[in-house]
Design a protein around this motif. Structure first.
Motif, PDB file in Angstrom:
ATOM      1  N   ILE A  10      28.587  20.094   1.348  1.00 16.08           N
ATOM      2  CA  ILE A  10      28.210  20.409  -0.141  1.00 16.08           C
ATOM      3  C   ILE A  10      28.067  19.135  -0.905  1.00 16.08           C
ATOM      4  CG2 ILE A  10      30.729  20.483  -0.997  1.00 16.08           C
ATOM      5  CD1 ILE A  10      29.618  23.384  -2.367  1.00 16.08           C
ATOM      6  N   PHE A  11      26.889  19.345  -1.823  1.00 15.87           N
ATOM      7  CA  PHE A  11      26.632  18.405  -2.475  1.00 15.87           C
ATOM      8  C   PHE A  11      27.146  18.567  -4.239  1.00 15.87           C
ATOM      9  CE2 PHE A  11      22.146  17.215  -0.336  1.00 15.87           C
ATOM     10  CZ  PHE A  11      23.055  16.839   0.671  1.00 15.87           C
ATOM     11  N   PHE A  12      27.585  17.528  -4.691  1.00 14.68           N
ATOM     12  CA  PHE A  12      28.134  17.510  -5.836  1.00 14.68           C
ATOM     13  C   PHE A  12      27.067  16.508  -6.978  1.00 14.68           C
ATOM     14  CE2 PHE A  12      32.899  18.292  -6.002  1.00 14.68           C
ATOM     15  CZ  PHE A  12      32.784  19.576  -5.431  1.00 14.68           C
ATOM     16  N   CYS A  13      26.685  17.093  -7.863  1.00 12.14           N
ATOM     17  CA  CYS A  13      25.955  16.464  -8.981  1.00 12.14           C
ATOM     18  C   CYS A  13      26.588  16.544 -10.044  1.00 12.14           C
ATOM     19  CB  CYS A  13      24.452  17.455  -9.215  1.00 12.14           C
ATOM     20  SG  CYS A  13      23.495  16.401 -10.408  1.00 12.14           S
ATOM     21  N   CYS A  14      27.156  15.139 -10.368  1.00 11.94           N
ATOM     22  CA  CYS A  14      27.703  14.833 -11.465  1.00 11.94           C
ATOM     23  C   CYS A  14      27.124  14.392 -12.632  1.00 11.94           C
ATOM     24  CB  CYS A  14      28.711  13.683 -10.901  1.00 11.94           C
ATOM     25  SG  CYS A  14      30.046  13.229 -12.107  1.00 11.94           S
ATOM     26  N   LYS A  36      15.878  13.701  -4.856  1.00 15.48           N
ATOM     27  CA  LYS A  36      15.596  13.550  -3.478  1.00 15.48           C
ATOM     28  C   LYS A  36      16.659  14.382  -2.727  1.00 15.48           C
ATOM     29  CE  LYS A  36      15.822  10.041   0.175  1.00 15.48           C
ATOM     30  NZ  LYS A  36      15.840   8.616   0.379  1.00 15.48           N
ATOM     31  N   MET A  37      17.961  14.476  -3.242  1.00 12.74           N
ATOM     32  CA  MET A  37      19.259  15.149  -2.866  1.00 12.74           C
ATOM     33  C   MET A  37      18.790  16.419  -2.825  1.00 12.74           C
ATOM     34  SD  MET A  37      20.939  12.459  -1.506  1.00 12.74           S
ATOM     35  CE  MET A  37      22.155  13.364  -0.881  1.00 12.74           C
ATOM     36  N   HIS A 102      33.142  18.127   4.106  1.00 11.18           N
ATOM     37  CA  HIS A 102      32.292  16.842   3.559  1.00 11.18           C
ATOM     38  C   HIS A 102      31.560  17.127   2.324  1.00 11.18           C
ATOM     39  CE1 HIS A 102      32.220  16.809   8.012  1.00 11.18           C
ATOM     40  NE2 HIS A 102      32.744  15.494   7.779  1.00 11.18           N
ATOM     41  N   VAL A 103      31.935  16.224   1.031  1.00 11.31           N
ATOM     42  CA  VAL A 103      31.426  16.440  -0.028  1.00 11.31           C
ATOM     43  C   VAL A 103      30.472  15.111  -0.420  1.00 11.31           C
ATOM     44  CG1 VAL A 103      32.033  16.687  -2.409  1.00 11.31           C
ATOM     45  CG2 VAL A 103      33.545  17.884  -1.002  1.00 11.31           C
ATOM     46  N   VAL A 104      29.497  15.388  -0.865  1.00 12.00           N
ATOM     47  CA  VAL A 104      28.283  14.361  -0.985  1.00 12.00           C
ATOM     48  C   VAL A 104      28.354  14.212  -2.586  1.00 12.00           C
ATOM     49  CG1 VAL A 104      25.924  13.440  -0.970  1.00 12.00           C
ATOM     50  CG2 VAL A 104      27.115  14.669   1.193  1.00 12.00           C
ATOM     51  N   THR A 129      36.122  14.747   3.170  1.00 12.20           N
ATOM     52  CA  THR A 129      35.734  13.516   3.113  1.00 12.20           C
ATOM     53  C   THR A 129      34.633  13.255   2.247  1.00 12.20           C
ATOM     54  OG1 THR A 129      36.093  13.097   5.656  1.00 12.20           O
ATOM     55  CG2 THR A 129      34.613  11.542   4.757  1.00 12.20           C
ATOM     56  N   PRO A 130      34.815  12.401   1.153  1.00  9.95           N
ATOM     57  CA  PRO A 130      33.599  12.105   0.144  1.00  9.95           C
ATOM     58  C   PRO A 130      32.818  11.244   0.625  1.00  9.95           C
ATOM     59  CG  PRO A 130      36.017  11.956  -0.670  1.00  9.95           C
ATOM     60  CD  PRO A 130      36.031  11.833   0.953  1.00  9.95           C
TER      61      PRO A 130
END
Length: 205
Positions: A10-14, A36-37, A102-104, A129-130
């Protein structure tokens, strides 16, 4: 360490908010990498969580980040007062997706919200896993970034670039999505180079 696959990621936009633009070094390059992500998420079918920090003061997610193009892959944007993205709402999102390992993470501000998000993830009972996108993270003070990345590695996170992560997620040229991914890499090459030069090599934006 397990290899990330799209269906376990999963993607995290902070906190990429308009109110922070004047204070963040290379802000436009962080937005560029965030887009891009987003495009990578669309190609590979990865959901994206976004947060804002006290939106009443700092505004919503920068409209330059094309989250709406994600369609159903766009999860709710969560406003928060915690510096960490791992609010109760985000915990619920993760708990509802036990396949996620997995967290991006990309966004701002590196030594505050990105760091505390990573530490919160590592402290959860579930094992995440970050992955920190180095060319998609910045700060109001550039000297913070190398110290941040060293700290993140020491804590157990993996610091990557957007391109290397993309290739790792695709995995093989026999992937049915590789053609679209390869075209995406070509289309984003100039922006990727610019973001790396500004955010990682310290060149002028």
């Amino acid at each position: 360490m397990p290899v990330p696959f799209p269906d376990s990621t999963i993607f995290f936009c902070c906190d990429l908010q308009t109110g922070f633009r004047p204070s963040i070094y290379g802000y436009d390059q962080v937005v560029s990498t965030a887009n891009k992500m987003v495009k990578l998420a669309k190609i590979l079918g990865i959901e994206v969580v976004s947060t804002t920090q006290y939106a009443k003061v700092f505004g919503g997610v920068d409209p330059g980040v094309d989250l709406d193009s994600l369609g159903p892959l766009k999860l709710p944007t969560i406003d928060k007062s915690l510096f960490s993205m791992v609010t109760d709402e985000v915990k619920a999102i993760l708990e509802a997706r036990p396949h996620i390992k997995h967290v991006v993470i990309f966004g701002i501000e590196g030594q505050i919200c990105v760091l505390q998000t990573t530490l919160s993830l590592l402290a959860l009972p579930a094992k995440y896993t970050p992955y920190i996108v180095a060319d998609g993270v910045s700060s109001s003070a550039t000297f913070e970034l190398p110290i941040l990345f060293d700290r993140l590695r020491q804590e157990g996170a993996i610091v990557v670039t957007s391109e290397s992560l993309g290739f790792q997620l695709v995995g093989t040229s026999s992937n049915p999505k590789f053609k679209a991914f390869s075209q995406f890499v070509k289309e984003t090459k100039a922006a990727t180079t610019k973001a790396g030069e500004v955010l990682l090599l310290g060149k002028s934006p």
